[in-house]
Design a protein around this motif. Structure first.
Motif, PDB file in Angstrom:
ATOM      1  N   MET A  72       0.849  -1.190   0.000  1.00  7.48           N
ATOM      2  CA  MET A  72       0.000   0.000   0.000  1.00  7.48           C
ATOM      3  C   MET A  72       0.880   1.234   0.000  1.00  7.48           C
ATOM      4  SD  MET A  72      -3.074   1.501   0.383  1.00  7.48           S
ATOM      5  CE  MET A  72      -3.910   2.912   1.132  1.00  7.48           C
ATOM      6  N   THR A  73       0.618   2.149  -0.912  1.00  8.92           N
ATOM      7  CA  THR A  73       1.270   3.454  -0.877  1.00  8.92           C
ATOM      8  C   THR A  73       0.448   4.353   0.027  1.00  8.92           C
ATOM      9  OG1 THR A  73       2.129   3.250  -3.131  1.00  8.92           O
ATOM     10  CG2 THR A  73       2.001   5.453  -2.216  1.00  8.92           C
ATOM     11  N   ASP A  74       1.023   4.794   1.144  1.00  7.95           N
ATOM     12  CA  ASP A  74       0.293   5.663   2.067  1.00  7.95           C
ATOM     13  C   ASP A  74       0.249   7.098   1.544  1.00  7.95           C
ATOM     14  OD1 ASP A  74      -0.179   3.557   3.825  1.00  7.95           O
ATOM     15  OD2 ASP A  74       1.723   3.863   4.841  1.00  7.95           O
ATOM     16  N   PHE A  75       1.413   7.628   1.185  1.00  8.37           N
ATOM     17  CA  PHE A  75       1.443   8.964   0.597  1.00  8.37           C
ATOM     18  C   PHE A  75       2.787   9.204  -0.081  1.00  8.37           C
ATOM     19  CE2 PHE A  75       3.083   9.777   4.906  1.00  8.37           C
ATOM     20  CZ  PHE A  75       4.216  10.519   4.635  1.00  8.37           C
ATOM     21  N   THR A  76       2.794  10.163  -0.976  1.00  7.46           N
ATOM     22  CA  THR A  76       4.013  10.624  -1.630  1.00  7.46           C
ATOM     23  C   THR A  76       3.956  12.143  -1.706  1.00  7.46           C
ATOM     24  OG1 THR A  76       4.197   8.618  -2.980  1.00  7.46           O
ATOM     25  CG2 THR A  76       5.415  10.553  -3.735  1.00  7.46           C
ATOM     26  N   ILE A  77       5.047  12.789  -1.348  1.00  4.65           N
ATOM     27  CA  ILE A  77       5.146  14.252  -1.442  1.00  4.65           C
ATOM     28  C   ILE A  77       6.358  14.588  -2.302  1.00  4.65           C
ATOM     29  CG2 ILE A  77       5.445  16.433  -0.204  1.00  4.65           C
ATOM     30  CD1 ILE A  77       4.278  15.095   2.279  1.00  4.65           C
ATOM     31  N   ILE A  78       6.153  15.421  -3.290  1.00  2.00           N
ATOM     32  CA  ILE A  78       7.253  15.900  -4.143  1.00  2.00           C
ATOM     33  C   ILE A  78       7.370  17.399  -3.926  1.00  2.00           C
ATOM     34  CG2 ILE A  78       8.067  16.199  -6.515  1.00  2.00           C
ATOM     35  CD1 ILE A  78       6.490  13.631  -7.190  1.00  2.00           C
ATOM     36  N   MET A  79       8.513  17.832  -3.445  1.00  3.64           N
ATOM     37  CA  MET A  79       8.694  19.238  -3.070  1.00  3.64           C
ATOM     38  C   MET A  79       9.275  20.090  -4.182  1.00  3.64           C
ATOM     39  SD  MET A  79       7.495  19.549  -0.081  1.00  3.64           S
ATOM     40  CE  MET A  79       8.089  21.220   0.204  1.00  3.64           C
ATOM     41  N   LYS A  80      10.055  19.487  -5.071  1.00  2.00           N
ATOM     42  CA  LYS A  80      10.733  20.269  -6.109  1.00  2.00           C
ATOM     43  C   LYS A  80      10.580  19.617  -7.465  1.00  2.00           C
ATOM     44  CE  LYS A  80      14.176  23.181  -3.937  1.00  2.00           C
ATOM     45  NZ  LYS A  80      15.555  23.701  -4.082  1.00  2.00           N
ATOM     46  N   GLU A  81      10.315  20.450  -8.468  1.00  2.00           N
ATOM     47  CA  GLU A  81      10.215  19.962  -9.839  1.00  2.00           C
ATOM     48  C   GLU A  81      11.588  19.995 -10.501  1.00  2.00           C
ATOM     49  OE1 GLU A  81       7.249  22.251 -11.896  1.00  2.00           O
ATOM     50  OE2 GLU A  81       6.000  22.418 -10.110  1.00  2.00           O
ATOM     51  N   GLY A  82      11.719  19.262 -11.583  1.00  2.00           N
ATOM     52  CA  GLY A  82      12.940  19.327 -12.390  1.00  2.00           C
ATOM     53  C   GLY A  82      14.099  18.511 -11.866  1.00  2.00           C
ATOM     54  N   LEU A  83      13.870  17.712 -10.819  1.00  2.00           N
ATOM     55  CA  LEU A  83      14.938  16.875 -10.282  1.00  2.00           C
ATOM     56  C   LEU A  83      14.675  15.388 -10.486  1.00  2.00           C
ATOM     57  CD1 LEU A  83      15.598  18.666  -6.833  1.00  2.00           C
ATOM     58  CD2 LEU A  83      17.002  18.804  -8.898  1.00  2.00           C
ATOM     59  N   GLY A  84      13.515  15.060 -11.036  1.00  6.55           N
ATOM     60  CA  GLY A  84      13.172  13.652 -11.202  1.00  6.55           C
ATOM     61  C   GLY A  84      12.836  12.965  -9.895  1.00  6.55           C
ATOM     62  N   VAL A  85      12.284  13.741  -8.942  1.00  6.46           N
ATOM     63  CA  VAL A  85      11.981  13.195  -7.619  1.00  6.46           C
ATOM     64  C   VAL A  85      10.943  12.072  -7.713  1.00  6.46           C
ATOM     65  CG1 VAL A  85      11.105  13.713  -5.298  1.00  6.46           C
ATOM     66  CG2 VAL A  85      12.562  15.372  -6.479  1.00  6.46           C
ATOM     67  N   GLY A  86       9.898  12.281  -8.532  1.00  7.05           N
ATOM     68  CA  GLY A  86       8.851  11.275  -8.658  1.00  7.05           C
ATOM     69  C   GLY A  86       9.370   9.924  -9.108  1.00  7.05           C
ATOM     70  N   PRO A  87      10.063   9.860 -10.249  1.00  8.56           N
ATOM     71  CA  PRO A  87      10.643   8.578 -10.678  1.00  8.56           C
ATOM     72  C   PRO A  87      11.628   8.000  -9.673  1.00  8.56           C
ATOM     73  CG  PRO A  87      10.622  10.132 -12.500  1.00  8.56           C
ATOM     74  CD  PRO A  87      10.246  10.905 -11.271  1.00  8.56           C
ATOM     75  N   PHE A  88      12.410   8.867  -9.032  1.00 12.89           N
ATOM     76  CA  PHE A  88      13.377   8.404  -8.036  1.00 12.89           C
ATOM     77  C   PHE A  88      12.669   7.682  -6.896  1.00 12.89           C
ATOM     78  CE2 PHE A  88      15.651   9.142  -4.019  1.00 12.89           C
ATOM     79  CZ  PHE A  88      16.893   8.601  -4.306  1.00 12.89           C
ATOM     80  N   LEU A  89      11.596   8.299  -6.369  1.00 12.36           N
ATOM     81  CA  LEU A  89      10.853   7.670  -5.279  1.00 12.36           C
ATOM     82  C   LEU A  89      10.170   6.388  -5.739  1.00 12.36           C
ATOM     83  CD1 LEU A  89       9.191  10.783  -3.583  1.00 12.36           C
ATOM     84  CD2 LEU A  89      11.108   9.435  -2.707  1.00 12.36           C
TER      85      LEU A  89
END
Length: 223
Positions: A72-89
């Motif tokens: 289960m994914t409880d939550f995801t927060i991405i604070m900055k754009e342009g760093l590839g945070v989403g794919p990294f997580l």
């Protein structure tokens, strides 16, 4: 970028994390500070930060249920754009879950996630972070392969005040091909286990469980 686990409320990064959750999510979605102490010590509950140049740029919390062989994914927060945070997580989360499954000798069936319906959650600004907009988040989950479980979903507020949160859909990411539905009893069992920590559940939640217990299959439909 580093993928750093948080497993104690005494970790200096946790105070920052909790404040961040309060800024991004509505109050009914944030567990009280002290109540995090026990979950963070549970090896099945995983809280990780994405840290870039000593700055927290993303957070994800997820868990796995060994008995039901599901995550289960409880939550995801991405604070900055342009760093590839989403794919990294997403990539690190998947790798961690696959390693856990191997260590526990289980085959994960898939991953649940709650997602806001943008047409019912228009009042939430999510801290003014554009990538946290419900429309954006919904499209991201869709691209990852999540499907919406086709039934009216509510969940108990994490404030444990007995409020029903009705602006979310329950979704599922199958880890096997050509899966078009889930057994309603499986969904019901997972939800009851997931929210077992909350003692004060609204009547709408009990009604939803009764509905699921009366069904055979719940269809997976496009987000």
């Amino acid at each position: 970028m580093e993928y750093i686990q948080i497993n104690s409320i005494n970790d200096p990064l946790f105070a920052k994390l909790h404040k961040l959750m309060q800024e991004v999510f509505p109050p009914e979605e944030v567990l009280e500070y002290d109540l995090w102490a026990e979950p963070l010590q549970d090896p099945t509950i995983r809280v990780f930060l994405a840290v870039h140049n000593d700055e927290v740029v993303g957070v994800t919390e997820y868990r796995y249920n060994k008995e039901l062989q599901v995550a289960m994914t409880d939550f995801t927060i991405i604070m900055k754009e342009g760093l590839g945070v989403g794919p990294f997580l997403a990539n690190n989360r998947h790798e961690d879950l696959m390693n856990l499954a191997k260590e526990n000798n289980i085959q994960l069936r898939g991953m649940f996630a709650e997602i806001y319906d943008p047409y019912r959650a228009q009042d939430h600004s999510f801290g003014g972070i554009k990538v946290m907009d419900p429309v954006v988040r919904r499209e991201v989950l869709s691209h990852l392969g999540y499907k919406r479980l086709d039934f009216p979903y509510v969940h108990p507020a994490w404030t444990n005040e007995g409020e029903a949160v009705k602006e979310l859909d329950l979704c599922f990411l199958p880890y096997e091909e050509n899966l078009h539905s889930l057994k309603a009893s499986f969904i019901s069992q997972f939800i009851k286990t997931y929210y077992d920590v909350l003692s004060n559940k609204p009547q709408e939640w009990h009604d939803m469980i009764a509905y699921l217990d009366d069904q055979e299959e719940i269809e997976l439909v496009a987000l």
